[in-house]
Write an enzyme that holds these catalytic residues in place. Sequence first.
Site, short mmCIF file in Angstrom:
data_model
loop_
_atom_site.label_atom_id
_atom_site.label_comp_id
_atom_site.label_asym_id
_atom_site.label_seq_id
_atom_site.Cartn_x
_atom_site.Cartn_y
_atom_site.Cartn_z
N ASN A 1 -32.33 -49.46 -3.07
CA ASN A 1 -33.72 -49.79 -3.40
C ASN A 1 -33.88 -50.51 -4.73
OD1 ASN A 1 -36.80 -49.24 -3.48
ND2 ASN A 1 -36.01 -48.18 -5.30
N SER B 246 -38.07 -57.40 1.02
CA SER B 246 -39.44 -57.74 0.61
C SER B 246 -40.03 -58.70 1.64
CB SER B 246 -39.41 -58.45 -0.75
OG SER B 246 -40.67 -59.01 -1.05
N TYR C 32 -35.90 -64.39 -7.18
CA TYR C 32 -36.28 -63.19 -6.44
C TYR C 32 -36.36 -63.48 -4.94
CZ TYR C 32 -38.97 -59.03 -5.08
OH TYR C 32 -39.41 -57.87 -4.47
N SER D 162 -33.00 -63.90 -3.53
CA SER D 162 -32.26 -62.63 -3.48
C SER D 162 -32.71 -61.78 -2.30
CB SER D 162 -32.42 -61.86 -4.79
OG SER D 162 -33.69 -61.21 -4.87
N ILE E 214 -47.07 -53.64 -3.23
CA ILE E 214 -47.18 -52.19 -3.32
C ILE E 214 -47.46 -51.86 -4.79
CG2 ILE E 214 -46.00 -49.99 -2.90
CD1 ILE E 214 -46.24 -51.76 -0.35
N1 LIG Z 1 -43.82 -53.24 -5.65
C1 LIG Z 1 -43.84 -54.22 -4.77
O1 LIG Z 1 -44.88 -54.88 -4.58
C2 LIG Z 1 -42.62 -54.56 -3.99
C3 LIG Z 1 -42.76 -55.41 -2.88
C4 LIG Z 1 -41.64 -55.74 -2.13
C5 LIG Z 1 -40.40 -55.22 -2.47
N2 LIG Z 1 -40.28 -54.41 -3.54
C6 LIG Z 1 -38.93 -53.91 -3.86
O2 LIG Z 1 -38.96 -52.51 -3.99
C7 LIG Z 1 -37.90 -52.09 -4.85
C8 LIG Z 1 -38.47 -51.11 -5.86
O3 LIG Z 1 -39.45 -51.78 -6.65
P1 LIG Z 1 -40.72 -51.05 -7.29
O4 LIG Z 1 -41.89 -51.87 -6.98
O5 LIG Z 1 -40.70 -49.62 -6.94
O6 LIG Z 1 -40.42 -51.32 -8.84
P2 LIG Z 1 -40.23 -50.35 -10.08
O7 LIG Z 1 -41.26 -49.28 -10.09
O8 LIG Z 1 -40.12 -51.27 -11.27
O9 LIG Z 1 -38.81 -49.69 -9.80
C9 LIG Z 1 -37.64 -50.44 -9.87
C10 LIG Z 1 -36.48 -49.47 -9.86
O10 LIG Z 1 -35.25 -50.23 -9.89
C11 LIG Z 1 -34.47 -49.78 -10.99
N3 LIG Z 1 -33.70 -50.87 -11.57
C12 LIG Z 1 -34.09 -52.13 -11.84
N4 LIG Z 1 -33.08 -52.81 -12.40
C13 LIG Z 1 -32.04 -51.95 -12.49
C14 LIG Z 1 -30.71 -52.06 -12.98
N5 LIG Z 1 -30.23 -53.18 -13.53
N6 LIG Z 1 -29.90 -50.98 -12.89
C15 LIG Z 1 -30.36 -49.81 -12.38
N7 LIG Z 1 -31.60 -49.65 -11.89
C16 LIG Z 1 -32.42 -50.71 -11.95
C17 LIG Z 1 -35.47 -49.25 -12.01
O11 LIG Z 1 -34.82 -48.36 -12.88
P3 LIG Z 1 -35.31 -48.12 -14.41
O12 LIG Z 1 -36.80 -48.27 -14.42
O13 LIG Z 1 -34.85 -46.73 -14.69
O14 LIG Z 1 -34.62 -49.17 -15.22
C18 LIG Z 1 -36.48 -48.58 -11.10
O15 LIG Z 1 -36.03 -47.29 -10.73
C19 LIG Z 1 -37.32 -53.37 -5.45
O16 LIG Z 1 -36.14 -53.73 -4.79
C20 LIG Z 1 -38.42 -54.40 -5.20
O17 LIG Z 1 -37.91 -55.71 -5.13
C21 LIG Z 1 -41.35 -54.06 -4.31
#
Ligand SMILES: NC(=O)c1ccc[n+]([C@@H]2O[C@H](COP(=O)([O-])OP(=O)(O)OC[C@H]3O[C@@H](n4cnc5c(N)ncnc54)[C@H](OP(=O)(O)O)[C@@H]3O)[C@@H](O)[C@H]2O)c1
Length: 257
Positions: free
Chosen positions: A94, A146, A159, A162, A192
């Site tokens: 994730n 995504s 992004y 990726s 989200i």
């Molecule tokens: N939110 C959206 O609208 C959305 C939409 C489509 C897809 N997504 C995908 O959903 C996933 C989670 O995103 P989110 O929205 O929940 O974002 P988020 O709240 O910012 O969470 C991102 C998570 O990834 C971890 N992370 C990022 N870079 C890292 C690294 N270099 N090493 C280890 N951990 C790392 C962060 O850890 P730390 O904070 O501890 O550094 C955090 O736990 C991602 O893959 C994102 O692309 C999100």
Amino acid sequence: MPSFTGKIILITGASSGIGAETAVQFAASGCGGLALVGRNKDNLDAVCQQCQEKGMPKEKVLGIIADMAKEEEVQRIMDSTIQQFGQLDVLVNNAGMGGVKSLADDDILTIYDTVIKVNVRSMLQLTQLAVPYLTKTKGSVVNNSSVCASRTLPTMISYNMSKAAVTQFTRCTALELAEKQIRVNEVNPGSILTPVHVKSGRADNVIETAKKVHALGRIGETSEVAKAILFLASDDASFITGTSLAVDGGRHIMCPR
Ligand SMILES: NC(=O)c1ccc[n+]([C@@H]2O[C@H](COP(=O)([O-])OP(=O)(O)OC[C@H]3O[C@@H](n4cnc5c(N)ncnc54)[C@H](OP(=O)(O)O)[C@@H]3O)[C@@H](O)[C@H]2O)c1
């Protein structure tokens, strides 16, 4: 909620947003153990605590501080998980990052390399490391891609690329691992509401835009993505592999004008 009794679940990006909610839902499902990965210790500790509040014994919730961009730290994630639990049933890939840059930016290669390392390369490495253990348990993998795997967010070239790669990764690995009875699927969330938008200072804008770009007229919630991840990871999805499940309020079918 699907059953994960006795199963060991490894989740990257578990310290925040979708990954954190997914961890809590797995904890509530009564799984056998959770290995939760993040970089921010305070946030990760708080998620581990929430999992315990759902009934998980302390020793069954392992927090692992690791940077997905570093190969040796990704190796350590798998080593620590197996050392603690001795098995792996579900891998949730994730962790991910954005990276606002376009061709007009001179330093685009720098952000591109980092985004690909975190969003794609680490996923490939961790999945490869997990295969021997998932083979024993006939386990499953769920990747977080995504809507951007197939739609294009402006100024997010790295992004978008990726996440398209994650979708091919899901299909390639589903095909390759099917003979071992390991299933590999992905979720494709729309917008989200998570800390990623809050940190960027664009949360209000994202909430407003979401009303127009999702057919259902609103932004999504982390619990809605987490439920889809648990479904794909569970035996309820026993004949589903290589699939991309849109959790995006219909965004991927839209062409707003
Ligand atoms: N939110 C959206 O609208 C959305 C939409 C489509 C897809 N997504 C995908 O959903 C996933 C989670 O995103 P989110 O929205 O929940 O974002 P988020 O709240 O910012 O969470 C991102 C998570 O990834 C971890 N992370 C990022 N870079 C890292 C690294 N270099 N090493 C280890 N951990 C790392 C962060 O850890 P730390 O904070 O501890 O550094 C955090 O736990 C991602 O893959 C994102 O692309 C999100």
